[in-house]
Write a protein that holds these residues in place. Structure first.
Motif, PDB file in Angstrom:
ATOM      1  N   ASP A  93     -26.128  18.963  12.412  1.00  0.00           N
ATOM      2  CA  ASP A  93     -25.664  17.423  12.313  1.00  0.00           C
ATOM      3  C   ASP A  93     -24.973  17.255  10.841  1.00  0.00           C
ATOM      4  OD1 ASP A  93     -28.056  17.672  11.298  1.00  0.00           O
ATOM      5  OD2 ASP A  93     -28.871  15.725  12.362  1.00  0.00           O
ATOM      6  N   ARG A  94     -24.256  17.842  10.471  1.00  0.00           N
ATOM      7  CA  ARG A  94     -23.704  17.910   9.244  1.00  0.00           C
ATOM      8  C   ARG A  94     -22.921  16.790   8.728  1.00  0.00           C
ATOM      9  NH1 ARG A  94     -20.543  22.541   8.283  1.00  0.00           N
ATOM     10  NH2 ARG A  94     -19.356  21.324   6.689  1.00  0.00           N
ATOM     11  N   GLY A 107     -13.648  16.578  19.084  1.00  0.00           N
ATOM     12  CA  GLY A 107     -14.077  16.714  20.423  1.00  0.00           C
ATOM     13  C   GLY A 107     -15.718  16.761  20.236  1.00  0.00           C
ATOM     14  N   HIS A 108     -16.150  16.397  19.173  1.00  0.00           N
ATOM     15  CA  HIS A 108     -17.757  16.401  18.722  1.00  0.00           C
ATOM     16  C   HIS A 108     -18.042  14.916  18.341  1.00  0.00           C
ATOM     17  CE1 HIS A 108     -18.850  20.353  19.502  1.00  0.00           C
ATOM     18  NE2 HIS A 108     -17.646  20.759  18.885  1.00  0.00           N
ATOM     19  N   GLU A 109     -19.199  14.316  18.905  1.00  0.00           N
ATOM     20  CA  GLU A 109     -19.636  12.938  18.702  1.00  0.00           C
ATOM     21  C   GLU A 109     -19.868  12.897  16.873  1.00  0.00           C
ATOM     22  OE1 GLU A 109     -22.289  10.722  21.019  1.00  0.00           O
ATOM     23  OE2 GLU A 109     -21.754  12.230  22.687  1.00  0.00           O
ATOM     24  N   ALA A 110     -19.641  11.682  16.521  1.00  0.00           N
ATOM     25  CA  ALA A 110     -19.758  11.350  14.938  1.00  0.00           C
ATOM     26  C   ALA A 110     -20.460   9.927  14.912  1.00  0.00           C
ATOM     27  CB  ALA A 110     -18.823  11.820  14.102  1.00  0.00           C
ATOM     28  N   ARG A 123     -18.882   0.153  11.349  1.00  0.00           N
ATOM     29  CA  ARG A 123     -19.790   1.240  11.831  1.00  0.00           C
ATOM     30  C   ARG A 123     -19.246   1.517  13.146  1.00  0.00           C
ATOM     31  NH1 ARG A 123     -24.070  -1.513   9.633  1.00  0.00           N
ATOM     32  NH2 ARG A 123     -24.976  -0.452   8.036  1.00  0.00           N
ATOM     33  N   PHE A 124     -18.994   2.991  13.209  1.00  0.00           N
ATOM     34  CA  PHE A 124     -18.374   3.555  14.478  1.00  0.00           C
ATOM     35  C   PHE A 124     -19.303   4.674  14.939  1.00  0.00           C
ATOM     36  CE2 PHE A 124     -15.008   1.369  12.380  1.00  0.00           C
ATOM     37  CZ  PHE A 124     -14.462   0.734  13.227  1.00  0.00           C
ATOM     38  N   ARG A 125     -19.461   4.836  16.158  1.00  0.00           N
ATOM     39  CA  ARG A 125     -20.044   6.022  16.757  1.00  0.00           C
ATOM     40  C   ARG A 125     -19.244   6.533  18.087  1.00  0.00           C
ATOM     41  NH1 ARG A 125     -26.130   7.574  17.509  1.00  0.00           N
ATOM     42  NH2 ARG A 125     -26.107   8.771  19.208  1.00  0.00           N
ATOM     43  N   GLY A 126     -18.958   7.647  18.136  1.00  0.00           N
ATOM     44  CA  GLY A 126     -18.110   8.135  19.417  1.00  0.00           C
ATOM     45  C   GLY A 126     -17.852   9.581  19.079  1.00  0.00           C
ATOM     46  N   LEU A 159     -22.083  14.188  12.023  1.00  0.00           N
ATOM     47  CA  LEU A 159     -21.933  14.674  13.317  1.00  0.00           C
ATOM     48  C   LEU A 159     -23.228  14.341  13.895  1.00  0.00           C
ATOM     49  CD1 LEU A 159     -20.478  18.170  13.062  1.00  0.00           C
ATOM     50  CD2 LEU A 159     -19.377  16.112  14.152  1.00  0.00           C
ATOM     51  N   ILE A 160     -23.345  14.062  15.086  1.00  0.00           N
ATOM     52  CA  ILE A 160     -24.570  13.486  15.840  1.00  0.00           C
ATOM     53  C   ILE A 160     -24.900  14.816  16.758  1.00  0.00           C
ATOM     54  CG2 ILE A 160     -25.213  11.891  17.834  1.00  0.00           C
ATOM     55  CD1 ILE A 160     -23.248  10.087  16.966  1.00  0.00           C
ATOM     56  N   LEU A 161     -26.271  14.899  16.742  1.00  0.00           N
ATOM     57  CA  LEU A 161     -26.577  16.220  17.349  1.00  0.00           C
ATOM     58  C   LEU A 161     -26.703  16.208  18.852  1.00  0.00           C
ATOM     59  CD1 LEU A 161     -28.004  18.871  17.032  1.00  0.00           C
ATOM     60  CD2 LEU A 161     -30.271  17.904  16.820  1.00  0.00           C
ATOM     61  N   THR A 162     -26.044  17.001  19.470  1.00  0.00           N
ATOM     62  CA  THR A 162     -25.736  16.915  21.172  1.00  0.00           C
ATOM     63  C   THR A 162     -25.796  18.264  21.638  1.00  0.00           C
ATOM     64  OG1 THR A 162     -23.270  17.052  20.986  1.00  0.00           O
ATOM     65  CG2 THR A 162     -24.195  14.848  20.789  1.00  0.00           C
TER      66      THR A 162
END
Length: 186
Positions: A93-94, A107-110, A123-126, A159-162
């Motif tokens: 989750d760098r 393509g990954h969540e951040a 703040r943005f998350r997606g 990055l968000i761990l998914t």
């Protein structure tokens, strides 16, 4: 006051000499409640894998320590206070610190935090939808809306761990993993 730009100027060639790219350098106080010690955190990666193994971290730590010692002996003290040197790979989750990080992880969540308001928010998350190299804008979809975020407004991103991220990340070294699994089964 510690000059982080000067520290990066010294650390980056040491990382490059080992074939690594510098991901992030941070200098901060504490980390745990009551911890007054300062930490110099250096994150680096191999360009071909995006990771480091423990031996890589140790090699970079030695090079940086030796270089800091040389500079200090010459009268160029980069950090006045006592500090802990922490060298690591960016992990799964760098943090996303460079334009190429955003482009690589489309393509990954951040989670993205800005230094100033954009559309009345910081703040943005997606999902990262794209990166425009010409305009230096990050596209991120948050709650069904795609926002174009100027790269120079980003103050912090990671990055968000998914499950998708885990599947996309392969460890370089799995030695010892069998022993861990056996211990858990007992």
């Amino acid at each position: 006051m510690t000059d982080i730009a000067r520290i990066i100027e010294v650390v980056e060639p040491e990382a490059k000499a080992l074939g690594f790219d510098l991901v992030r350098v941070r200098y901060f106080k504490g980390g745990e409640i009551g911890d007054e010690e300062h930490t110099l955190q250096i994150m680096a990666e191999r360009p071909d894998t995006g990771q480091l193994v423990i031996e890589d971290c140790a090699a970079l730590s030695r090079r940086v320590s030796d270089r800091f010692d040389e500079l200090e002996e010459a009268g160029d003290v980069l950090i006045e206070d006592a500090y802990r040197l922490e060298v690591s790979s960016p992990g799964i989750d760098r943090p996303l610190t460079r334009a190429k990080d955003f482009a690589a992880w489309i393509g990954h969540e951040a989670r993205v935090e800005l230094s100033e308001l954009l559309d009345n928010r910081k703040r943005f998350r997606g999902e990262l939808k794209g990166f425009d190299a010409e305009t230096q804008a990050i596209s991120i979809e948050d709650d069904g809306v795609v926002f174009e975020v100027p790269f120079d407004l980003v103050s912090n991103a990671k990055l968000i761990l998914t499950d998708k991220l885990i599947a996309a990340s392969r460890p370089l070294d799995t030695s010892g993993a069998d022993e861990i699994l056996e211990e858990q089964e007992d």
